[in-house]
Design a protein around this motif. Structure first.
Motif, PDB file in Angstrom:
ATOM      1  N   GLN A 120       1.141 -36.441   1.956  1.00 39.24           N
ATOM      2  CA  GLN A 120       0.662 -34.658   2.527  1.00 39.24           C
ATOM      3  C   GLN A 120      -0.191 -34.096   1.983  1.00 39.24           C
ATOM      4  O   GLN A 120       0.169 -33.375   0.603  1.00 39.24           O
ATOM      5  N   PRO A 121      -1.270 -34.690   2.260  1.00 38.72           N
ATOM      6  CA  PRO A 121      -2.522 -34.538   1.723  1.00 38.72           C
ATOM      7  C   PRO A 121      -3.096 -32.021   1.456  1.00 38.72           C
ATOM      8  O   PRO A 121      -3.303 -31.940   0.533  1.00 38.72           O
ATOM      9  N   TYR A 122      -2.686 -32.127   3.202  1.00 37.81           N
ATOM     10  CA  TYR A 122      -2.303 -30.427   3.114  1.00 37.81           C
ATOM     11  C   TYR A 122      -1.827 -29.806   2.540  1.00 37.81           C
ATOM     12  O   TYR A 122      -2.211 -28.672   1.575  1.00 37.81           O
ATOM     13  N   ILE A 123      -0.365 -29.997   2.495  1.00 38.94           N
ATOM     14  CA  ILE A 123       0.987 -29.037   1.724  1.00 38.94           C
ATOM     15  C   ILE A 123       0.669 -28.999   0.398  1.00 38.94           C
ATOM     16  O   ILE A 123       1.213 -27.612   0.503  1.00 38.94           O
ATOM     17  N   HIS A 124       0.722 -30.123  -0.167  1.00 39.71           N
ATOM     18  CA  HIS A 124       0.395 -29.468  -1.333  1.00 39.71           C
ATOM     19  C   HIS A 124      -0.347 -28.821  -2.310  1.00 39.71           C
ATOM     20  O   HIS A 124      -0.323 -27.707  -2.853  1.00 39.71           O
ATOM     21  N   ARG A 125      -1.755 -29.488  -1.009  1.00 43.74           N
ATOM     22  CA  ARG A 125      -2.077 -27.954  -2.436  1.00 43.74           C
ATOM     23  C   ARG A 125      -2.720 -27.299  -1.837  1.00 43.74           C
ATOM     24  O   ARG A 125      -2.774 -26.207  -2.667  1.00 43.74           O
ATOM     25  N   LEU A 126      -2.448 -26.366  -0.343  1.00 44.91           N
ATOM     26  CA  LEU A 126      -1.968 -25.259  -0.370  1.00 44.91           C
ATOM     27  C   LEU A 126      -1.243 -24.688  -0.713  1.00 44.91           C
ATOM     28  O   LEU A 126      -1.041 -23.699  -1.585  1.00 44.91           O
ATOM     29  N   THR A 127      -0.010 -25.565  -0.641  1.00 44.90           N
ATOM     30  CA  THR A 127       0.830 -24.581  -2.086  1.00 44.90           C
ATOM     31  C   THR A 127       0.767 -24.584  -3.100  1.00 44.90           C
ATOM     32  O   THR A 127       0.659 -23.608  -4.112  1.00 44.90           O
ATOM     33  N   GLY A 128       0.219 -25.668  -4.186  1.00 43.41           N
ATOM     34  CA  GLY A 128      -0.145 -24.886  -5.400  1.00 43.41           C
ATOM     35  C   GLY A 128      -1.291 -24.492  -4.837  1.00 43.41           C
ATOM     36  O   GLY A 128      -1.311 -23.041  -6.219  1.00 43.41           O
ATOM     37  N   LEU A 129      -2.308 -24.120  -4.671  1.00 43.66           N
ATOM     38  CA  LEU A 129      -3.163 -22.559  -4.449  1.00 43.66           C
ATOM     39  C   LEU A 129      -2.561 -21.401  -4.187  1.00 43.66           C
ATOM     40  O   LEU A 129      -2.879 -20.447  -5.395  1.00 43.66           O
ATOM     41  N   GLY A 130      -0.647 -21.469  -3.266  1.00 46.79           N
ATOM     42  CA  GLY A 130      -0.401 -19.981  -3.695  1.00 46.79           C
ATOM     43  C   GLY A 130      -0.414 -20.321  -5.334  1.00 46.79           C
ATOM     44  O   GLY A 130       0.011 -18.540  -5.238  1.00 46.79           O
ATOM     45  N   VAL A 131       0.287 -20.999  -5.656  1.00 46.69           N
ATOM     46  CA  VAL A 131       0.953 -20.429  -7.213  1.00 46.69           C
ATOM     47  C   VAL A 131      -0.420 -19.754  -7.982  1.00 46.69           C
ATOM     48  O   VAL A 131       0.158 -19.174  -8.929  1.00 46.69           O
ATOM     49  N   GLU A 132      -0.823 -20.902  -7.974  1.00 42.61           N
ATOM     50  CA  GLU A 132      -2.020 -20.633  -8.897  1.00 42.61           C
ATOM     51  C   GLU A 132      -2.706 -19.326  -8.713  1.00 42.61           C
ATOM     52  O   GLU A 132      -3.161 -18.367  -9.748  1.00 42.61           O
ATOM     53  N   ALA A 133      -2.526 -18.606  -6.869  1.00 39.52           N
ATOM     54  CA  ALA A 133      -2.974 -17.633  -7.173  1.00 39.52           C
ATOM     55  C   ALA A 133      -2.433 -16.751  -7.686  1.00 39.52           C
ATOM     56  O   ALA A 133      -2.377 -15.364  -7.676  1.00 39.52           O
ATOM     57  N   GLN A 134      -1.142 -16.405  -7.011  1.00 39.36           N
ATOM     58  CA  GLN A 134       0.193 -16.065  -7.679  1.00 39.36           C
ATOM     59  C   GLN A 134      -0.136 -15.419  -9.939  1.00 39.36           C
ATOM     60  O   GLN A 134      -0.002 -14.466 -10.720  1.00 39.36           O
ATOM     61  N   ARG A 189      -2.825 -15.895 -11.091  1.00 33.83           N
ATOM     62  CA  ARG A 189      -3.851 -15.008 -11.192  1.00 33.83           C
ATOM     63  C   ARG A 189      -3.828 -13.553 -10.807  1.00 33.83           C
ATOM     64  O   ARG A 189      -4.733 -12.104 -10.572  1.00 33.83           O
ATOM     65  N   GLY A 190      -2.830 -12.594 -10.480  1.00 32.98           N
ATOM     66  CA  GLY A 190      -2.619 -11.724  -9.290  1.00 32.98           C
ATOM     67  C   GLY A 190      -2.615 -11.179  -7.984  1.00 32.98           C
ATOM     68  O   GLY A 190      -3.070 -10.342  -7.560  1.00 32.98           O
ATOM     69  N   ASP A 239       1.221  -1.227  -0.168  1.00 35.39           N
ATOM     70  CA  ASP A 239      -0.064   0.230   0.186  1.00 35.39           C
ATOM     71  C   ASP A 239       0.653   1.373   0.053  1.00 35.39           C
ATOM     72  O   ASP A 239       0.331   2.373  -0.344  1.00 35.39           O
ATOM     73  N   ASP A 240       2.374   1.645   0.731  1.00 33.99           N
ATOM     74  CA  ASP A 240       2.757   2.368   1.122  1.00 33.99           C
ATOM     75  C   ASP A 240       4.175   2.350  -0.583  1.00 33.99           C
ATOM     76  O   ASP A 240       4.263   3.435   0.242  1.00 33.99           O
ATOM     77  N   TYR A 241       4.671   1.649  -1.523  1.00 36.59           N
ATOM     78  CA  TYR A 241       5.142   2.017  -1.793  1.00 36.59           C
ATOM     79  C   TYR A 241       4.982   1.337  -3.282  1.00 36.59           C
ATOM     80  O   TYR A 241       4.073  -0.006  -3.431  1.00 36.59           O
ATOM     81  N   ALA A 242       5.465   1.602  -4.285  1.00 41.99           N
ATOM     82  CA  ALA A 242       5.139   1.081  -5.766  1.00 41.99           C
ATOM     83  C   ALA A 242       5.658   0.093  -6.121  1.00 41.99           C
ATOM     84  O   ALA A 242       6.824   0.242  -6.594  1.00 41.99           O
ATOM     85  N   VAL A 243       5.601  -1.188  -5.195  1.00 46.32           N
ATOM     86  CA  VAL A 243       6.068  -1.932  -5.621  1.00 46.32           C
ATOM     87  C   VAL A 243       4.718  -3.282  -5.775  1.00 46.32           C
ATOM     88  O   VAL A 243       3.774  -3.005  -5.500  1.00 46.32           O
ATOM     89  N   GLU A 244       5.729  -4.593  -7.046  1.00 44.63           N
ATOM     90  CA  GLU A 244       4.839  -5.406  -6.725  1.00 44.63           C
ATOM     91  C   GLU A 244       5.131  -6.892  -5.928  1.00 44.63           C
ATOM     92  O   GLU A 244       6.780  -6.778  -5.611  1.00 44.63           O
ATOM     93  N   LEU A 245       4.589  -7.428  -5.327  1.00 44.66           N
ATOM     94  CA  LEU A 245       4.478  -8.501  -4.296  1.00 44.66           C
ATOM     95  C   LEU A 245       4.322  -9.541  -4.702  1.00 44.66           C
ATOM     96  O   LEU A 245       3.206 -10.033  -4.960  1.00 44.66           O
ATOM     97  N   HIS A 246       5.620 -10.684  -5.226  1.00 46.18           N
ATOM     98  CA  HIS A 246       5.391 -11.942  -5.932  1.00 46.18           C
ATOM     99  C   HIS A 246       5.041 -12.734  -4.981  1.00 46.18           C
ATOM    100  O   HIS A 246       6.354 -13.056  -4.069  1.00 46.18           O
TER     101      HIS A 246
END
Length: 213
Positions: free
Chosen positions: A97-111, A113-114, A28-35
């Motif tokens: 590992q049913p949880y962490i691979h799903r969560l990490t994959g969602l993080g990849v897909e969210a990025q 999608r911006g 919010d404060d700086y003109a940066v993109e957080l990836h």
């Protein structure tokens, strides 16, 4: 010119959870993109050596995380279920590992999608915010929706590619940046490790003249 800060992040890391409000304020404060660059927890990346002979690092983390959350005025509770299936007595990590691979994959897909940082914020608050059963009912879908995304659409997209190829590239990039832990923020090749290093990152942005919004 666009200024990019790479954020290496794990959904099993309490410190990754604790850094999310500061990251939102930084954007919010700086003109940066957080990836967002999701990585697997260190329990999977270095499972043969993590705490193998000494429990003191874990004991300290358990003390410090609760203290740090109180200092920041943030709720925290150890996740139920744990995103990693692991015996905390022996540190043995389960093969499945049913949880962490799903969560990490969602993080990849969210990025892709911006909205990586938004997803990291809302999902980590669901997991670490002190309420058990983060995986039950529509709770994960609702957290994803608060990030401006649709869980069903994301999982359909994830069925079409292997997000772990992106995650492995993130592991290599984190290593190349000179660190191994999370959260690590990398700006112009310089790593800033730890939830308490966002102020130092702000100082660096000011030093190089990144504009404020």
């Amino acid at each position: 010119m666009s200024h990019i800060v790479d954020v290496y992040f794990s959904f099993r890391s309490p410190y990754s959870y604790l850094v999310t409000p500061d990251l939102m304020r930084l954007r919010d404060d700086y003109a940066v993109e957080l990836h967002l660059r999701p990585v697997l927890p260190i329990a999977l990346r270095t499972k043969d050596t993590l705490f193998a002979t000494d429990r003191k690092p874990l004991d300290y983390i358990l003390i410090d995380v609760l203290r740090r959350a109180e200092f920041l005025g943030m709720k925290i509770g150890f996740p139920s279920p744990d995103p990693i299936v692991q015996d905390m007595g022996t540190f043995e990590v389960a093969k499945e590992q049913p949880y962490i691979h799903r969560l990490t994959g969602l993080g990849v897909e969210a990025q892709r999608r911006g909205k990586g940082i938004e997803l990291a914020y809302h999902v980590s608050h669901l997991i670490w915010g002190g309420e058990p059963g983060w995986d039950e009912g529509d709770r994960l879908a609702d957290a994803v929706a608060r990030a401006g995304l649709d869980l069903a659409q994301m999982e359909t997209a994830l069925a079409g590619y292997d997000p772990m190829t992106v995650v492995e590239a993130n592991h290599a990039a984190l290593d190349a940046a000179g660190h191994w832990g999370v959260p690590t923020m990398v700006f112009e090749g310089e790593p800033f490790f730890g939830q308490d290093r966002v102020d130092t990152l702000r100082w660096r942005l000011d030093k190089v003249g990144v504009p404020k919004r």
